[in-house]
Design a protein around this motif. Sequence first.
Motif, short mmCIF file in Angstrom:
data_model
loop_
_atom_site.label_atom_id
_atom_site.label_comp_id
_atom_site.label_asym_id
_atom_site.label_seq_id
_atom_site.Cartn_x
_atom_site.Cartn_y
_atom_site.Cartn_z
N THR A 1 0.92 -1.27 -0.08
CA THR A 1 0.07 0.18 0.03
C THR A 1 0.74 1.08 -0.06
OG1 THR A 1 -0.24 -0.12 2.37
CG2 THR A 1 -2.08 -1.11 1.11
N ASP A 2 2.11 1.23 0.55
CA ASP A 2 2.99 2.42 0.63
C ASP A 2 4.30 2.26 -0.04
OD1 ASP A 2 1.03 3.64 2.40
OD2 ASP A 2 1.26 1.78 3.36
N ALA A 3 4.86 3.27 -0.76
CA ALA A 3 6.12 3.31 -1.33
C ALA A 3 7.16 4.57 -0.43
CB ALA A 3 6.02 3.17 -2.45
N GLY A 4 8.33 4.59 -1.26
CA GLY A 4 8.97 5.77 -0.73
C GLY A 4 10.43 5.63 -1.21
N GLY A 5 11.59 6.43 -1.00
CA GLY A 5 12.72 6.40 -1.37
C GLY A 5 13.57 7.49 -1.19
N TYR B 1 3.79 7.95 -1.98
CA TYR B 1 5.25 7.78 -2.11
C TYR B 1 5.80 8.89 -1.15
CZ TYR B 1 9.88 7.50 -4.33
OH TYR B 1 11.24 6.95 -4.32
N HIS B 2 6.59 8.38 -0.30
CA HIS B 2 7.27 9.60 0.72
C HIS B 2 8.81 9.37 0.43
CE1 HIS B 2 9.04 9.76 4.96
NE2 HIS B 2 9.01 11.17 4.20
N ARG B 3 9.19 10.58 -0.05
CA ARG B 3 10.62 10.72 -0.53
C ARG B 3 11.45 11.53 0.87
NH1 ARG B 3 13.44 14.86 -5.01
NH2 ARG B 3 15.55 14.00 -4.88
N SER B 4 12.44 10.86 1.22
CA SER B 4 13.10 11.34 2.25
C SER B 4 14.66 10.91 2.12
CB SER B 4 12.55 10.95 3.53
OG SER B 4 13.38 11.12 4.70
N GLY B 5 15.55 11.79 2.62
CA GLY B 5 16.98 11.45 2.70
C GLY B 5 17.11 10.37 3.80
N ALA B 6 16.20 10.01 4.54
CA ALA B 6 16.30 9.09 5.84
C ALA B 6 16.37 7.74 5.33
CB ALA B 6 15.11 9.18 6.55
N PHE B 7 16.20 7.56 3.88
CA PHE B 7 16.06 6.38 3.10
C PHE B 7 17.60 5.92 2.72
CE2 PHE B 7 11.47 7.08 2.64
CZ PHE B 7 11.05 5.89 3.03
N SER B 8 18.67 6.79 3.28
CA SER B 8 20.19 6.41 2.86
C SER B 8 20.57 5.19 3.78
CB SER B 8 20.90 7.76 3.19
OG SER B 8 20.67 8.73 2.34
N ILE B 9 21.44 4.35 3.14
CA ILE B 9 22.10 3.44 3.98
C ILE B 9 23.48 3.13 3.53
CG2 ILE B 9 21.28 1.65 2.09
CD1 ILE B 9 21.07 -0.19 4.45
N GLY B 10 24.39 2.54 4.49
CA GLY B 10 25.69 2.47 4.07
C GLY B 10 26.23 1.05 4.60
N GLY B 11 27.63 1.05 4.41
CA GLY B 11 28.12 -0.33 4.91
C GLY B 11 28.06 -1.25 3.74
N THR B 12 28.26 -2.65 4.27
CA THR B 12 28.38 -3.71 3.27
C THR B 12 27.51 -4.80 3.66
OG1 THR B 12 30.24 -4.77 4.39
CG2 THR B 12 30.90 -3.19 2.65
N GLY C 1 22.42 3.11 -1.82
CA GLY C 1 21.56 3.17 -2.95
C GLY C 1 20.39 2.16 -2.98
N SER C 2 20.73 1.36 -1.92
CA SER C 2 19.47 0.08 -1.45
C SER C 2 17.86 0.49 -1.51
CB SER C 2 19.96 -0.81 -0.57
OG SER C 2 21.27 -1.42 -0.85
N PHE C 3 18.12 1.89 -0.82
CA PHE C 3 16.89 2.23 -0.44
C PHE C 3 16.30 3.43 -1.45
CE2 PHE C 3 17.62 0.85 4.13
CZ PHE C 3 17.34 -0.73 3.76
N ASP C 4 17.12 3.68 -2.52
CA ASP C 4 16.82 4.59 -3.60
C ASP C 4 15.34 4.54 -3.80
OD1 ASP C 4 19.01 5.61 -3.49
OD2 ASP C 4 19.84 4.85 -5.53
N TYR C 5 14.73 3.29 -3.96
CA TYR C 5 13.27 3.13 -4.24
C TYR C 5 12.95 1.82 -3.15
CZ TYR C 5 13.90 5.50 -8.49
OH TYR C 5 14.28 6.43 -9.57
N VAL C 6 11.62 1.99 -2.50
CA VAL C 6 11.24 1.04 -1.48
C VAL C 6 9.68 0.88 -1.82
CG1 VAL C 6 13.38 1.28 0.15
CG2 VAL C 6 10.87 2.01 0.56
N ILE C 7 9.34 -0.50 -1.68
CA ILE C 7 7.63 -0.49 -1.27
C ILE C 7 7.40 -1.55 -0.12
CG2 ILE C 7 5.60 -1.77 -2.24
CD1 ILE C 7 7.23 -1.59 -5.09
N SER D 1 4.10 6.03 5.84
CA SER D 1 5.20 5.80 5.30
C SER D 1 6.19 4.63 5.43
CB SER D 1 6.08 7.14 5.66
OG SER D 1 7.54 6.79 5.36
N PRO D 2 6.72 3.91 4.76
CA PRO D 2 7.71 2.90 4.97
C PRO D 2 8.66 3.24 6.20
CG PRO D 2 7.62 3.46 2.69
CD PRO D 2 7.01 4.38 3.10
N MET D 3 8.70 4.29 6.22
CA MET D 3 9.52 4.72 7.58
C MET D 3 8.85 4.70 8.97
SD MET D 3 12.59 5.33 6.32
CE MET D 3 13.45 5.98 7.62
#
Length: 265
Positions: free
Chosen positions: A151-155, A166-177, A186-192, A203-205
């Motif tokens: 029902t909800d998306a963002g990135g 669609y909820h766009r936010s810088g909070a969808f950033s992720i680092g590491g390996t 970039g893994s959370f550039d788009y999420v459902i 929101s997915p967040m």
Amino acid sequence: MPLHRPYISAAAAVIVSLIGIAAYHHVPEGNRTPAHDRAMVVQDAAAPATGRQAAAPAAPRTTVPPKPQYPARLPGLGPRTLSHIPAHTRQVVLVTGAGKNSASSKVVLYERADGGWRPGAVWDAHNGYRGWTDEHYAGDLHSPIGVFGLTDAGGRLADPGTKLPYHRSGAFSIGGTGFEGEPLAGSFDYVIAINYNRQPGTSPMNGAQPMGASRGGGIWIHVDHGGPTHACVSLSKSHMRQLLRALDPADHPVVVMGDAASLAR
């Protein structure tokens, strides 16, 4: 007794006419005389008229391609799994794991059409590092088996044209390996958001977990980073864009996910 001209049959007249025409055409043009031309007039008059007209050319046939026959039921799903798909659902994202303990999957978007389920392309995907489970708990590194709403998306990136909220936010950033040393950026550039232990329509967040924190949460379909996930399902960025543009809340989309053996129950 000798035959008189009035008794010559029509068939004989035709034969005489044809012989005369052949003879006429074999006389060189420069050697023809008025007598030759008069003979042709007589022969034409003797030949019987058929009264037939040339047949009109047949009209070209229009070939109507047959309607495609789509499966009446979603392939690979058993009665228990099918019973959990809402009757009004017209879009199903089918995630089929390669095995109960495998982190590799195939994803197909099915849509209702012409009385059946029209399949989309088959996409490669990853799921939880340890495969699949019927009872997911936080940190178990399994993806939950079941039927869940979408029902909800963002990135982190701008809305690519989805009809989902669609909820766009810088909070969808992720680092590491990841588990195989691959970068997660970039893994959370788009999420459902997968509606497992979450509040639909947010929101997915949103961190609300109706079943409690021990049952895990934050399980999404997101951009693939080239390796297994903690519990999510991941697709290439281009396939994520295609999926986001295809999903329509009016069709009540769901994800049906699990290993093949479990989904067949």
